[in-house]
Design an enzyme around this catalytic site. Structure first.
Site, PDB file in Angstrom:
ATOM      1  CB  THR A 110     -38.204 -19.958  -2.119  1.00 37.46           C
ATOM      2  OG1 THR A 110     -38.496 -19.964  -3.416  1.00 37.46           O
ATOM      3  CG2 THR A 110     -37.119 -21.095  -1.733  1.00 37.46           C
ATOM      4  CE  LYS A 184     -37.496 -21.483  -6.389  1.00 31.19           C
ATOM      5  NZ  LYS A 184     -38.248 -20.298  -5.904  1.00 31.19           N
ATOM      6  CE  LYS A 252     -35.740 -16.327   1.054  1.00 35.44           C
ATOM      7  NZ  LYS A 252     -37.042 -17.002   0.030  1.00 35.44           N
TER       8      LYS A 252
END
Length: 314
Positions: A110, A184, A252
């Site tokens: 990701t 995503k 993150k």
């Protein structure tokens, strides 16, 4: 592929696969490829995390460049965008520098949509291809080969990769380069708010004097039922915070989401709240726990603990 035309169907007999990143997710994903008969070369900075795959017959590369020189398709699933850039684009040691003409990079980390575009442009300039294909489903989805795969890039290349993707889960073609990453990120936004709702409901039920395990069982078949509840509810009660997905990595991901929201002029307050709560876990030194540890943040906010709650199902 090796001695094959670009239209030939990918199979164990003509396709050498490389894999960069054999952690919580990557190790299980690699095992499916090995069991299907693919020749697999792996690279991981921590050798111990690759050892189970070497025991299954995988080959070890000393660098991403070395790995790519022995591969037709190179997958990567690492931690942060900086890691992606390093293992794929470093001019000396990166995978692209070792990939043959016509080879394919598949980044399943990701990461930032802009980085996916940068990788695609660099690959194209060398006569190679690049697909951004981050996944959802966590450690359980990886083990069971039932991940949701969000693919962005050339659709014909995604279709060529379908025999490999089918071993890992269900591929969903989302559009041009970067669209896999955008999908995503939207997935992470949905999960983040769902997790906040789940742990808030559990804390409320506990404070109201309910048996939280019984409460979870009761709501699972109603409108509040979800995969997040099924996957995480009882494991939260059992204080099972083993990382199917690290808090650090979720922080993150949500940070990337917020950055993209700023670029779009988009206000998503639920996302911002979830990011702050997960950041609080990181501040308490809990970044290497799984995302279920969100309950700890809510317990601290309310000076309660669910540890004494009865677990009525497994």
């Amino acid at each position: 592929m090796a001695n094959a035309t670009e239209t030939e169907l990918i199979s164990p007999s003509n396709t050498r696969v490389g894999w960069i990143g054999t952690g919580v997710m990557g190790q299980s994903m690699c095992s499916h490829l090995i069991k299907a008969g693919y020749t697999l070369t792996v690279f991981n900075r921590t050798l111990s995390k690759a050892q189970p795959l070497l025991d299954m017959g995988a080959h070890l590369a000393q660098s991403p460049h070395h790995l790519a020189s022995q591969s037709d398709v190179v997958f990567s699933i690492v931690g942060y965008p900086s890691d992606v850039s390093s293992v794929l684009l470093d001019p000396a040691s990166g995978a692209l520098s070792g990939l043959r003409h016509g080879g394919i990079l598949v980044d399943m980390t990701t990461s930032e949509p802009s980085l996916a575009a940068e990788i695609s442009a660099a690959a194209s300039s060398k006569g190679c291809f690049s697909i951004d294909a981050p996944v959802s489903g966590g450690d359980i989805g990886a083990k069971n080969g039932r991940l949701a795969i969000f693919a962005g890039g050339d659709e014909s290349v995604v279709k060529r990769l379908s025999p490999l993707f089918a071993l890992l889960g269900k591929v969903n073609y989302m559009g041009a380069t970067g669209k896999g990453q955008f999908a995503k990120l939207a997935n992470q936004i949905t999960i983040a708010s769902t997790m906040v709702g789940l742990v808030e409901g559990m804390v409320y039920a506990h404070k109201a004097g309910l048996d939280v395990g019984l409460f979870l069982e009761a709501i699972s078949s109603g409108a509040a039922g979800s995969k997040s509840l099924d996957s995480h509810g009882i494991r939260i009660l059992k204080r099972d915070f083993e990382p199917g997905f690290y808090v650090n990595h979720f922080v993150k991901d949500l940070g990337i989401c917020l950055k993209e929201c700023q670029n779009m002029g988009l206000a998503l307050p639920g996302l911002a709240l979830a990011h702050q709560l997960y950041l609080s876990l990181k501040a308490h030194g809990e970044g290497n726990l799984g995302t279920r540890a969100l309950i700890l943040a809510l317990e601290r906010l309310n000076n309660v603990s669910l540890q004494s709650t009865t677990v009525t199902s497994s």
